[in-house]
Structures are given as C-alpha cells and as structure tokens.
Scaffold this motif. Structure first.
Motif, short mmCIF file in Angstrom:
data_model
loop_
_atom_site.label_atom_id
_atom_site.label_comp_id
_atom_site.label_asym_id
_atom_site.label_seq_id
_atom_site.Cartn_x
_atom_site.Cartn_y
_atom_site.Cartn_z
N GLY A 171 0.82 -1.22 0.00
CA GLY A 171 0.00 0.00 0.00
C GLY A 171 0.85 1.26 0.00
O GLY A 171 0.41 2.31 -0.48
N HIS A 172 2.06 1.15 0.53
CA HIS A 172 2.93 2.33 0.61
C HIS A 172 4.08 2.29 -0.40
O HIS A 172 5.05 3.03 -0.28
N LEU A 173 3.96 1.40 -1.41
CA LEU A 173 4.89 1.49 -2.53
C LEU A 173 4.34 2.53 -3.49
O LEU A 173 3.13 2.60 -3.71
N ARG B 48 -0.70 12.87 -1.91
CA ARG B 48 -0.03 12.63 -0.63
C ARG B 48 -0.78 11.55 0.15
O ARG B 48 -2.01 11.55 0.22
N CYS B 49 0.00 10.64 0.74
CA CYS B 49 -0.55 9.53 1.51
C CYS B 49 -0.55 9.90 2.99
O CYS B 49 0.18 10.79 3.42
N LEU B 50 -1.34 9.19 3.78
CA LEU B 50 -1.37 9.46 5.22
C LEU B 50 -0.03 9.14 5.88
O LEU B 50 0.24 9.61 6.98
N CYS B 51 0.81 8.34 5.21
CA CYS B 51 2.12 8.03 5.79
C CYS B 51 3.08 9.20 5.61
O CYS B 51 4.19 9.18 6.12
N GLY B 52 2.65 10.23 4.87
CA GLY B 52 3.48 11.43 4.72
C GLY B 52 4.25 11.47 3.41
O GLY B 52 4.88 12.47 3.09
N GLY C 228 2.39 9.65 -3.60
CA GLY C 228 2.19 8.69 -4.69
C GLY C 228 2.00 7.25 -4.29
O GLY C 228 2.05 6.36 -5.14
N CYS C 229 1.78 6.97 -2.98
CA CYS C 229 1.58 5.58 -2.54
C CYS C 229 0.36 4.97 -3.24
O CYS C 229 -0.63 5.67 -3.49
N TRP C 230 0.41 3.66 -3.50
CA TRP C 230 -0.72 2.94 -4.10
C TRP C 230 -2.00 3.21 -3.31
O TRP C 230 -3.06 3.42 -3.87
ZN ZN Z 1 1.92 5.78 2.14
#
Ligand code: ZN
Length: 407
Positions: free
Chosen positions: A248-250, A258-262, A265-267
C-alpha cells in the motif's frame, strides 16, 4: 527443503510426534468432516488401530465431537467425527480509522452478536471503551467461560514478538501497546495482527480447500487504506522487522497524491475507499496536511457509490472504474514481486466487482511480464461476515490447528 535455523529449533521428542499426528488428524477432520474413524485412518495412511488412542484423546479433551449417523439401518450405527466449534467462542475486535467493531463468533466464524462505535484515537481511552463494550457482549449466559480469546485487528504494522503497534499511519500511532492493557482489563489472551494478515489467516484457517489455493496467495484489503497479507507455503510472510507486504505504501508515482504516511504517490492514496469517495465527489485525492479528515465512515460512502453505480449513475461508475485501474496497477506489482497462486480482494469495493473487473484485468495485463502472471486468478472475497472480523476470530481459532515447530 527448509534450512534449519540454528538459533530457533525444537528437538523432536516422543511428545512431538504425538503432537504432529494430532494436528494432522485435526486438519484432516476439519477438511473432510464429518468423517468416520475408518476414513480418517485412510486419509492418514495408517491402520485404524493406530488412530484409536489419538481420536479418543481428542474426544476426551473436547476438541472433537463424535456423533452417530442418523440411519434407519439395523445394528450399531457408525459414528462420525467433526471439529467442535459451536460452543467455543472468540471475540474479534476490528479497529478502523472511522469505526471500531466487536464481534462475538464461534470457532467456525459464525457471528453471534456484534456492536460498533466511533473509533477514539487515544489508545488509552479506546481500550477503556472497548473493555466496556466487550464486557457487555460477554455478560450473558455462558459466553464468558466459553470465550477462549480475543483477536484484535489494527490498521497498521504489528511487531509479532511484542504485539506492539509499530506504525498505524491512519491513527497516528507509533510504537503503541494496546494488546497488553486490553488483555489485563478483560483477563483474556489477546492476539493482535494487522488487518490483511488477519484476513489472510481467516482464508488459510477457516476456509476449505487444499494446495496452492490456501497455501500460496495474497489477500488485499481495500479500506480506509490498503493492506496486503502474503501467504507462502502455508505461512504468513512477515519479513525481518514485521513490515513485509506493505505494498500500500509502494509508490505508483513519485509526484502523486499525498498519503497518510506522509509520502507522495503511494498505491493506497490512489486506491483506498477515501480515494474512491474523493474521486466521486470531484475532489482531489490524497491527504492535505493540517486539514482534519472527515470522520464519517468511508465504508458506508463507498457502499452508496456502488448503489448509485448499480442505478446507472455515470459519475459513480467512472469513480469505481478509475479505482479499479489503480487497484490493478498495484496488483501487478504484487504479482511481479511474489507471483502468488491467486489474489483475493476484500473490502466494500468488491460489491461492485463486476463493474470494475475489466479495469483491474486490463491494468494487470499491461504491467505483468508473462502470460501466466497476467492470468493470475483475482477474485473478490465472497464471505458475508466482514473478512476483517472473520480474521479476528481466526487469530484465536487458528493456533489450535497449526503444526508444532520441529527442527
Ligand atoms: Zn503511504
């Protein structure tokens, strides 16, 4: 062939061979139940006299039921063996970004009673609220004494040894212990897992079937985020520091939403329920730092988008197809990286599988490297009970069926 780990092995004893045979019998009975002692002996490839002690022990320890076949024939009716599940209970708890759900289920995953409330982000307060809700579920009848443990599902990475939540980006948790306080409060053993690993466990342990279909697969869950549980050769792949399978974070793009992980472009940022909802509403997908996320259930929002698409709403259909395309792109990365025998997809979006399957398949075909890889079976999870909650129940029931470690 598996290489011996000199730092982690058990010497075989007489007890070990009994334990191994016991687990083989339990798994065969579960696979073929109900079945007679003679059939069990045949499946195990041993004489019937060999299994008599084994089966007697399992019946005596309340793990198996042995009941006569209802028949009108004369003479002593044959008896059939089955796994005792109905009066053995597990409490599954699913913590999602928007909602926390508790489900009391039996060891076969049949639901008994459930309850849900809005998730509280503070771990201490959340444990308090879960404790109150769990006590209420376990208060009636003999439920408390029959409940054998808690399967706790969290939206994040979990350290297998300590049970601590290493990183749950949606909740902002880093190195949080929630399992031990909950176990103390409810005086029940707690097994904690991240959602996709639990869903994969449910498929491996509660499902029927043998071979590659239950031993080599990827379980992909689309929710507020996106998670992947990888099972290879009948084991969940965890990695050296418990972060394997975090597809999910690749990134699908280095300059994406922007992803919640910061990161960008994360999947997950393209494919989660939150992305589908934003797409449908014509808003930009991705997380805007500093802007609070809406608390409502993205699961319910996706369900209504699916309903609109079914009614012919073009905007809803396009939003789902677009999510399907990104889902397929990410699945092609999983196929290329681990080449699973099949992929199971869970989550609300699977209710629209017939609408998005073509988009998923096209994306997979475009990005995989061989015809066989492109043809990897991809199927929606058809279970009626939430796969995450089933996974929670499986966390409690599964260790009873796992093979003991030898060497
Ligand atoms: Zn992410």
């Amino acid at each position: 062939m598996r290489k011996l780990n000199p730092l982690d092995f058990r010497l075989a004893t007489r007890q070990t061979s009994r334990d191994v045979n016991r687990q083989i019998a339990l798994n065969l009975i579960r696979e073929h139940q109900p079945l007679s002692r003679a059939d069990l002996a045949r499946h195990m490839g041993v004489r019937r006299s060999v299994i008599t002690t084994l089966v007697n022990e399992l019946v005596a320890s309340d793990v198996l039921d042995e009941a006569p076949v209802e028949t009108v024939r004369r003479g002593r009716p044959p008896t059939l063996l089955s796994i005792r599940t109905a009066d053995r209970l597990a409490l599954a708890i699913d913590i999602r970004y928007s909602q926390t759900t508790l489900l009391l289920a039996d060891f076969d995953g049949h639901a008994i009673e459930s309850t849900a409330f809005d998730t509280i982000v503070s771990p201490d307060r959340l444990v308090g609220k879960i404790t109150v809700a769990a006590r209420a579920l376990l208060s009636s009848g003999k439920r408390r004494s029959r409940c054998e443990g808690i399967g706790l599902i969290v939206p994040g990475m979990v350290d297998e040894a300590s049970g601590r939540v290493l990183n749950a980006p949606q909740l902002g948790w880093r190195d949080v212990d929630i399992a031990v306080p909950l176990s103390r409060a409810l005086r029940l053993p707690v097994r904690i897992e991240n959602a996709p690993v639990a869903c994969a466990s449910a498929k491996m342990w509660l499902g029927r079937g043998t071979g590659a279909s239950t031993h080599d697969f990827a379980y992909v869950i689309v929710s507020d985020g996106i998670g992947v549980g990888l099972v290879a050769d009948g084991r969940v792949l965890r990695g050296a520091t418990s972060t394997a399978g975090e597809f999910g974070h690749l990134p699908l793009s280095m300059s994406g939403p922007r992803c919640l992980c910061g990161r960008e472009g994360c999947w997950e940022a393209y494919t989660s329920n939150l992305a589908t909802v934003a797409r449908f509403e014509g808003k930009s997908i991705g997380h805007e730092p500093g802007k609070p996320r809406r608390r409502g259930s993205s699961a319910a929002a996706v369900q209504s988008i699916v309903a609109l698409a079914r009614d012919g709403d073009v905007r809803a259909t396009r939003a789902l197809e677009e999510t399907g395309r990104f889902l397929g792109l990410g699945l092609s990365n999983i196929i290329t990286a681990v080449n699973p025998a099949r992929i199971i997809v869970g989550g609300e979006i699977t209710a629209a599988w017939d609408l998005l399957e073509d988009a998923v398949r096209d994306a997979v075909s475009a990005r995989t490297l061989t015809a066989a890889a492109a043809a990897t079976p991809i199927e929606p999870d058809q279970t009626t009970v939430s796969p995450r909650l089933l996974g929670g129940a499986a966390l409690v029931a599964a260790p009873r069926f796992a093979m003991p470690q030898v060497a």
